[in-house]
Design an enzyme around this catalytic site. Structure first.
Site, PDB file in Angstrom:
ATOM      1  N   TYR A  27       0.701  -1.251   0.073  1.00  0.00           N
ATOM      2  CA  TYR A  27       0.044  -0.242   0.041  1.00  0.00           C
ATOM      3  C   TYR A  27       0.800   1.327   0.029  1.00  0.00           C
ATOM      4  CZ  TYR A  27      -2.561   3.884   1.149  1.00  0.00           C
ATOM      5  OH  TYR A  27      -3.193   5.167   1.116  1.00  0.00           O
ATOM      6  N   HIS A  65      -3.076   0.746   6.404  1.00  0.00           N
ATOM      7  CA  HIS A  65      -4.180   0.648   5.365  1.00  0.00           C
ATOM      8  C   HIS A  65      -4.995  -0.797   5.836  1.00  0.00           C
ATOM      9  CE1 HIS A  65      -6.076   2.052   1.730  1.00  0.00           C
ATOM     10  NE2 HIS A  65      -5.758   3.102   2.152  1.00  0.00           N
TER      11      HIS A  65
HETATM   12  O1  KDG Z   1      -8.981   6.520  -2.052  1.00  0.00           O
HETATM   13  C1  KDG Z   1      -8.678   5.865  -0.942  1.00  0.00           C
HETATM   14  C2  KDG Z   1      -7.576   6.781  -0.479  1.00  0.00           C
HETATM   15  O2  KDG Z   1      -8.168   7.798   0.105  1.00  0.00           O
HETATM   16  C3  KDG Z   1      -6.811   6.192   0.644  1.00  0.00           C
HETATM   17  O3  KDG Z   1      -6.138   4.986   0.287  1.00  0.00           O
HETATM   18  C4  KDG Z   1      -5.730   7.137   1.316  1.00  0.00           C
HETATM   19  O4  KDG Z   1      -5.271   5.813   3.248  1.00  0.00           O
HETATM   20  C5  KDG Z   1      -5.163   6.763   2.418  1.00  0.00           C
HETATM   21  C6  KDG Z   1      -4.656   8.033   3.271  1.00  0.00           C
HETATM   22  O5  KDG Z   1      -4.463   7.910   4.245  1.00  0.00           O
HETATM   23  O6  KDG Z   1      -4.384   9.036   2.667  1.00  0.00           O
HETATM   24 MG    MG Z   2      -4.735   6.129   5.024  1.00  0.00          MG
END
Ligand code: KDG
Ligand code: MG
Length: 408
Positions: free
Chosen positions: A160, A217
């Site tokens: 992620y 995440h």
């Molecule tokens: O659309 C999904 C995102 O907003 C997300 O993955 C972003 O986790 C995120 C963050 O902390 O900015």
């Molecule tokens: Mg986030």
């Protein structure tokens, strides 16, 4: 005073911003952001089909009653689509109210508690070396806080928050090749083996002052999250974000019993009812809601006030999908909130974006400085908006190596 019309636009430079413009019989207009990343057409349609026809003719100054009307009046309440649509109306009505008062919004909230609001950027590397370069890049730009995400050795896909080719300052969360998502593979064991040590190396390299944040995440189980949080304690993180999926609020109890690492949660929450137990039980340190998906300034101010009673600070979501309108609304909340923590900040700064949303909000030395213009302090150039159209995109879908579907 009456609302005479409201228009919805979708599009933007490399984004699908959903922008609401509410017009009144006194010539004053207000702007709101209903962007729900990768589902942008849905709040836009909800606005067009149901909310806007019910908005016309109302007195825009009654923002509380209008919020209650759309929230309670719908019967089927909450959820990201409805709340993003209501949130855009609420932002636009506060914009109108502050313009009528001739004041920047923060004055109506209670004035400034600080001049600049600390922000954090997204550092990313496909390996530790790339990540270190990325952190240095943001440090040179004056950032005092960075979120750090790294590719995991041996993991079949990147993990992620990791950009392709170590690009800086490019939106990488949405894949604009279409609505059929790419699939990624997640390997918890490799992540757990690699990431705590990588975070420690980063701390040793950059010293104690740089604020480091990390976003799991939603990928760990409660026991794994507790182990991970314990392992990263020597790093002195500013926060550990979304260690477990946010639906299971009990998961945080277990983590709390085992670690003192500050926890940030809430970017997928849509109302105070999604976070009141987490806040009241003091299971989190930062609340991550956004004025878009959590229904606007009116309900988010209530969440901030509840959080203040429990030592929980703000850390509003500010992923690239937020338009400069909701980022401005959050900037006003950030300079006001007595329990402000930090703001995620990635939206502004491109010429095309500034042309579409002219404003005097500024960024300097890793802090956001709010404009003193009446209202939210952001405009919307409708002629510029004609350059853009909806461009469907998707988040990846995540599986474990054996094919089990996992949390993105
Ligand atoms: O659309 C999904 C995102 O907003 C997300 O993955 C972003 O986790 C995120 C963050 O902390 O900015
Ligand atoms: Mg986030």
């Amino acid at each position: 005073m009456k609302i005479t019309d409201a228009k919805v636009f979708i599009g933007g430079p490399g984004k699908n911003y959903v922008t609401l413009k509410v017009m009144t019989d006194q010539g004053v207009y207000g702007l709101g952001d209903a962007t729900l990343n990768n589902r942008e057409t849905l709040p836009a349609q909800y606005l067009k089909d149901y909310l806007v026809p019910n908005l016309i003719g109302r007195d825009p100054r009654n923002s509380e009653d209008i919020w209650q009307y759309f929230y309670k009046g719908a019967y089927f309440r909450r959820g990201p689509i409805a709340m993003a649509a209501i949130g855009a109306i609420d932002m636009a009505l506060w914009d109108i109210k502050a313009k009528l008062a001739g004041m920047p919004l923060y004055q109506l909230l209670g004035g400034k508690s600080r001049d600049g609001a600390l922000v954090y950027a997204h550092a990313t590397g496909s390996d530790l070396e790339g990540l270190i370069d990325s952190i240095s890049y943001y440090q040179e730009q004056g950032y005092q806080a960075v979120r750090v995400q790294c590719g995991i050795p041996g993991m079949p896909t990147k993990g992620y928050g990791v950009a392709d080719n170590n690009q800086q300052n490019t939106p990488f969360i949405t894949d604009f090749s279409g609505i059929i998502p790419k699939e990624e593979i997640w390997d918890t064991a490799r992540y757990m083996r690699f990431m705590p040590e990588a975070l420690m190396k980063i701390r040793e390299k950059f010293g104690p002052e740089l604020k480091l944040l990390h976003d799991v995440h939603h990928r760990l189980l409660p026991r794994e999250a507790a182990e991970f949080a314990k392992a990263v304690e020597p790093v002195s993180l500013f926060w550990l974000e979304d260690p477990t999926p946010a639906e299971d609020q009990n998961a945080l109890k277990f983590l709390r019993q085992h670690s003192t690492v500050p926890i940030a949660i809430g970017e997928v929450f849509n109302s105070i009812w999604d976070c009141n137990r987490l806040i009241e039980n003091e299971l989190i340190d930062f609340i991550r809601v956004a004025v878009t998906y959590a229904g606007g300034i009116t309900p988010v101010k209530r969440i901030v006030d509840l959080a203040a009673l429990h030592h929980v600070r703000t850390g509003f979501h500010g992923a690239p999908s937020h338009s400069p309108i909701s980022m401005a609304a959050q900037a006003h909340l950030n300079v006001w909130a007595p329990n402000f923590g930090i703001q995620e900040y990635l939206t502004l700064g491109t010429e095309a974006c500034d042309a579409l949303f002219p404003s005097n909000h500024g960024l300097s030395q890793g802090k956001m400085f709010v404009s003193d213009q009446p209202g939210l302090g952001v405009d919307f150039d409708e002629r510029e908006a004609q350059k853009y159209q909806y461009n469907p995109g998707s988040h990846p879908v995540v599986r474990l190596e054996d094919g089990t579907l996992w949390n993105y």
